[in-house]
Enzyme design. Structure first.
Site, PDB file in Angstrom:
ATOM      1  N   LYS A 173       0.845  -1.189   0.000  1.00 12.50           N
ATOM      2  CA  LYS A 173       0.000   0.000   0.000  1.00 12.50           C
ATOM      3  C   LYS A 173       0.880   1.239   0.000  1.00 12.50           C
ATOM      4  O   LYS A 173       1.598   1.509   0.959  1.00 12.50           O
ATOM      5  CB  LYS A 173      -0.915   0.054   1.229  1.00 12.50           C
ATOM      6  CG  LYS A 173      -2.003   1.111   1.045  1.00 12.50           C
ATOM      7  CD  LYS A 173      -2.684   1.514   2.331  1.00 12.50           C
ATOM      8  CE  LYS A 173      -1.965   2.603   3.062  1.00 12.50           C
ATOM      9  NZ  LYS A 173      -1.912   3.905   2.385  1.00 12.50           N
ATOM     10  N   GLU A 248      10.880   1.511   9.593  1.00 15.34           N
ATOM     11  CA  GLU A 248      11.769   2.643   9.291  1.00 15.34           C
ATOM     12  C   GLU A 248      10.982   3.895   9.599  1.00 15.34           C
ATOM     13  O   GLU A 248      10.025   4.231   8.885  1.00 15.34           O
ATOM     14  CB  GLU A 248      12.171   2.630   7.810  1.00 15.34           C
ATOM     15  CG  GLU A 248      12.999   1.428   7.397  1.00 15.34           C
ATOM     16  CD  GLU A 248      14.354   1.401   8.056  1.00 15.34           C
ATOM     17  OE1 GLU A 248      14.830   2.473   8.491  1.00 15.34           O
ATOM     18  OE2 GLU A 248      14.937   0.320   8.173  1.00 15.34           O
ATOM     19  N   CYS A 282      13.423  11.937   5.248  1.00 14.76           N
ATOM     20  CA  CYS A 282      13.660  11.512   6.632  1.00 14.76           C
ATOM     21  C   CYS A 282      15.112  11.758   7.039  1.00 14.76           C
ATOM     22  O   CYS A 282      15.421  11.826   8.222  1.00 14.76           O
ATOM     23  CB  CYS A 282      13.301  10.038   6.784  1.00 14.76           C
ATOM     24  SG  CYS A 282      14.104   9.000   5.564  1.00 14.76           S
TER      25      CYS A 282
HETATM   26  P1  NDP Z   1       2.642   7.894   8.011  1.00 12.75           P
HETATM   27  O1  NDP Z   1       3.131   7.118   9.176  1.00 12.75           O
HETATM   28  O2  NDP Z   1       1.503   8.812   8.209  1.00 12.75           O
HETATM   29  O3  NDP Z   1       2.210   6.926   6.828  1.00 12.75           O
HETATM   30  C1  NDP Z   1       3.076   5.975   6.239  1.00 12.75           C
HETATM   31  C2  NDP Z   1       2.241   4.913   5.533  1.00 12.75           C
HETATM   32  O4  NDP Z   1       1.516   4.171   6.505  1.00 12.75           O
HETATM   33  C3  NDP Z   1       1.194   5.482   4.590  1.00 12.75           C
HETATM   34  O5  NDP Z   1       1.025   4.603   3.498  1.00 12.75           O
HETATM   35  C4  NDP Z   1      -0.027   5.519   5.476  1.00 12.75           C
HETATM   36  O6  NDP Z   1      -1.208   5.572   4.724  1.00 12.75           O
HETATM   37  C5  NDP Z   1       0.133   4.204   6.209  1.00 12.75           C
HETATM   38  N1  NDP Z   1      -0.606   4.088   7.453  1.00 12.75           N
HETATM   39  C6  NDP Z   1      -1.079   5.057   8.275  1.00 12.75           C
HETATM   40  N2  NDP Z   1      -1.728   4.505   9.336  1.00 12.75           N
HETATM   41  C7  NDP Z   1      -1.645   3.160   9.192  1.00 12.75           C
HETATM   42  C8  NDP Z   1      -2.106   2.038   9.956  1.00 12.75           C
HETATM   43  N3  NDP Z   1      -2.780   2.176  11.092  1.00 12.75           N
HETATM   44  N4  NDP Z   1      -1.832   0.794   9.496  1.00 12.75           N
HETATM   45  C9  NDP Z   1      -1.138   0.630   8.375  1.00 12.75           C
HETATM   46  N5  NDP Z   1      -0.692   1.634   7.594  1.00 12.75           N
HETATM   47  C10 NDP Z   1      -0.931   2.884   7.998  1.00 12.75           C
HETATM   48  O7  NDP Z   1       3.924   8.639   7.426  1.00 12.75           O
HETATM   49  P2  NDP Z   1       3.958   9.709   6.271  1.00 12.75           P
HETATM   50  O8  NDP Z   1       3.386   9.115   5.023  1.00 12.75           O
HETATM   51  O9  NDP Z   1       3.399  10.977   6.819  1.00 12.75           O
HETATM   52  O10 NDP Z   1       5.537   9.857   6.011  1.00 12.75           O
HETATM   53  C11 NDP Z   1       6.343  10.720   6.709  1.00 12.75           C
HETATM   54  C12 NDP Z   1       7.080   9.997   7.828  1.00 12.75           C
HETATM   55  O11 NDP Z   1       7.851   8.942   7.285  1.00 12.75           O
HETATM   56  C13 NDP Z   1       8.064  10.897   8.546  1.00 12.75           C
HETATM   57  O12 NDP Z   1       7.968  10.666   9.931  1.00 12.75           O
HETATM   58  C14 NDP Z   1       9.410  10.435   8.034  1.00 12.75           C
HETATM   59  O13 NDP Z   1      10.486  10.665   8.894  1.00 12.75           O
HETATM   60  C15 NDP Z   1       9.164   8.977   7.837  1.00 12.75           C
HETATM   61  N6  NDP Z   1      10.119   8.409   6.904  1.00 12.75           N
HETATM   62  C16 NDP Z   1      11.072   7.553   7.383  1.00 12.75           C
HETATM   63  C17 NDP Z   1      12.040   7.049   6.531  1.00 12.75           C
HETATM   64  C18 NDP Z   1      13.056   6.082   7.022  1.00 12.75           C
HETATM   65  O14 NDP Z   1      13.682   5.457   6.182  1.00 12.75           O
HETATM   66  N7  NDP Z   1      13.266   5.933   8.307  1.00 12.75           N
HETATM   67  C19 NDP Z   1      12.076   7.417   5.103  1.00 12.75           C
HETATM   68  C20 NDP Z   1      11.014   8.322   4.716  1.00 12.75           C
HETATM   69  C21 NDP Z   1      10.075   8.792   5.595  1.00 12.75           C
HETATM   70  P3  NDP Z   1      -1.936   6.996   4.514  1.00 12.75           P
HETATM   71  O15 NDP Z   1      -0.994   7.877   3.800  1.00 12.75           O
HETATM   72  O16 NDP Z   1      -3.124   6.642   3.728  1.00 12.75           O
HETATM   73  O17 NDP Z   1      -2.262   7.493   5.903  1.00 12.75           O
END
Ligand code: NDP
Length: 481
Positions: A173, A248, A282
């Site tokens: 997803k 991550e 990130c």
């Molecule tokens: P989110 O945690 O909001 O979402 C990440 C993904 O998880 C999306 O596809 C989201 O869907 C989905 N999601 C949300 N809630 C659930 C749930 N309960 N169960 C399963 N899936 C769920 O992160 P963001 O998209 O806002 O991304 C930004 C964040 O990602 C920042 O904190 C950044 O630091 C981190 N990041 C970390 C990296 C790393 O390598 N450590 C690399 C890049 C980013 P939906 O969008 O539909 O809510």
């Protein structure tokens, strides 16, 4: 208006509920396509397809898997301009950034794991003449891969490439905020001849479609990249089900500038590491610590360069800073700027939304913002903002800056600038971060383990680590006497 479709069992299909969500172009602030609002019924169909495809895909020759994944990489290269444009429209990032970073890295991910699997070996031990003990590593089953919006195709392929190469089938997803490149990718998978059911992409909301993936009893391993709070929820669901988890998560990365650095490189790269992708990587360095001897000089030169960054229409060639990903995210970042002011912060530049003329007049743009006069332990310097906002703070001693750098709940990456090799090694050793860059930023060999310490994550991706994660080890011990 274009309707994005799910990719299930080799076909592009509507969500079973036939309901869709709006997909907004953040540079224009306008709905431009629709995305399936999938639910657990769609996830069930995807898991069934993935389970049925598992036996054949996991036992297919490595040569076959390599060929298919390489074909997908070739198609990404062929369509790189279309994909870069789509990523820019979905995400707000400059097209040029997508052309130079996101899309080439996406095809590199596919190619890297297409070939890495050919060299992936397991161990054999013969402690004495009595026993031979060998380890076999086999695909686990259906992997759940969930990716965020900031580097959409890049992070999507970073997960699914090793999962597929190792012989798993996948239910993935992408973020609902940036679904377009994953949709285009699904069309490339069909064209490349990826067998039906091997990869299934279910679009929709995290709390609905994402949660259904996490909860599904037939998905034994989850690879997730996203925010720390979401990571906690996922771990709470998955841990009692004993799922294999790779998380991550967020970061609040320090960028440490010692007085003995190569000043020009440090300033130039720090501007990039602060504001690339509107600060929504990130690995961006959002807390800059500068040794007091060069603090004033650094701040002056840094601000002068930041003020020269062109903010605006992401499709324009010389634009360096595009739109942030959504109105909601823009408001979150602007609220953090208000918090910084309440905490006594001084805004040296930026601090406000920008109105761009023409096509992008309703877009979500924030002027790159630099804040000083804050303590290292205030909320602004402890919480992840994930936007075009950095703070700059002076320090006097090495031990002091190590304490500041390590003071947050996160530990994803750190950058340091010094020409003193012994110091570089000493400080790197003491920083609690999964990656340390010395006199550089964002460069990385894909063979190295990638991941964070503390609340930046659990597990490691990249190289062999990812292939180990996506396989299950079994030891066989044979009595040969
Ligand atoms: P989110 O945690 O909001 O979402 C990440 C993904 O998880 C999306 O596809 C989201 O869907 C989905 N999601 C949300 N809630 C659930 C749930 N309960 N169960 C399963 N899936 C769920 O992160 P963001 O998209 O806002 O991304 C930004 C964040 O990602 C920042 O904190 C950044 O630091 C981190 N990041 C970390 C990296 C790393 O390598 N450590 C690399 C890049 C980013 P939906 O969008 O539909 O809510």
């Amino acid at each position: 208006m274009e309707k994005i479709q799910n990719y299930i069992n080799g076909k592009l299909v509507e969500p079973t509920s036939k309901t869709y969500l709006d997909n907004v172009n953040p540079a224009e602030g306008k709905v431009y396509s629709q995305i399936p609002d999938s639910d657990k019924v769609d996830v069930e169909l995807a898991v069934t397809a993935a389970r049925e495809a598992f036996s054949e895909w996991s036992s297919a020759s490595i040569h076959f898997r390599t060929e298919v994944l390489n074909r997908i990489a070739d198609l990404i290269d062929r369509d790189k301009d279309i994909l870069a444009m789509a990523e820019s429209v979905d995400n707000g990032k400059p097209v040029k950034l997508a052309q130079h970073v996101d899309i080439p890295r996406a095809s590199a991910n596919m190619r890297f794991y297409a070939t890495a699997i050919q060299h992936f070996a397991s161990e054999s031990h013969q402690p004495d003449d009595q026993f031979i003990n060998y380890t076999s590593r086999k695909a686990v089953g259906v992997a759940g891969c969930i990716s965020p919006w900031n580097l959409p195709l890049y992070l999507f392929t970073w997960k699914i490439a090793p999962a597929l190469a190792a012989g798993n089938t996948v239910v993935a997803k992408p973020s609902e905020i940036t679904p377009m490149t994953a949709f285009l990718f699904s069309k490339l998978c069909v064209e490349a001849g990826l067998p039906a059911g091997v990869l299934n992409i279910v679009h929709g909301l995290g709390g609905k479609a994402g949660q259904a993936i996490i909860e599904h009893k037939d998905i034994p391993l989850i690879s997730f990249t996203g925010g720390t709070e979401t990571g906690k929820r996922i771990a709470a669901t998955a841990a009692p089900m004993f799922k294999k988890l790779s998380l991550e998560l967020g970061g609040k990365n320090p960028n440490i500038i010692f007085a003995d650095c190569d000043f020009d490189s440090a300033v130039k790269t720090s501007v990039q590491s602060s504001f690339a992708n509107q600060g929504q990587i990130c690995l961006c360095g959002s807390r800059i610590f500068v040794e007091r001897a060069i603090y004033d000089r650094f701040v002056k030169e840094f601000i002068s360069r930041v003020d020269r960054l062109t903010v605006g229409d992401p499709s324009v060639e010389d634009v360096k800073v595009g739109a942030v990903v959504s109105e909601q995210h823009m408001n979150k970042v602007l609220n953090y700027i208000e918090l910084a002011k309440d905490e006594g912060g001084k805004i040296l530049t930026g601090g406000n939304q920008i109105k761009v003329k023409g096509r992008c007049e309703n877009g979500f743009f924030i002027k790159p913002t630099v804040i000083t006069n804050l303590s290292y332990n205030c909320r602004t310097n402890q919480e992840e903002i994930f936007g075009p906002v950095v703070t700059i703070m002076p320090f006097n001693k090495e031990e002091e800056v190590i304490e500041y750098a390590n003071s947050t709940a996160y530990g994803l990456s750190a950058t340091l600038w010094t020409e003193n090799l012994k110091r570089a090694h000493r400080v790197s050793d003491k920083l609690k971060s999964g990656i340390i860059w010395v006199n550089c930023w964002l460069v990385r060999d894909l063979r190295t383990p990638f991941g964070g310490m503390k609340q930046s994550g659990v597990g490691r991706e990249g190289g062999w680590e990812a292939l180990r994660f996506f396989t299950e080890a079994k030891n066989v011990c044979i009595n040969v006497k």
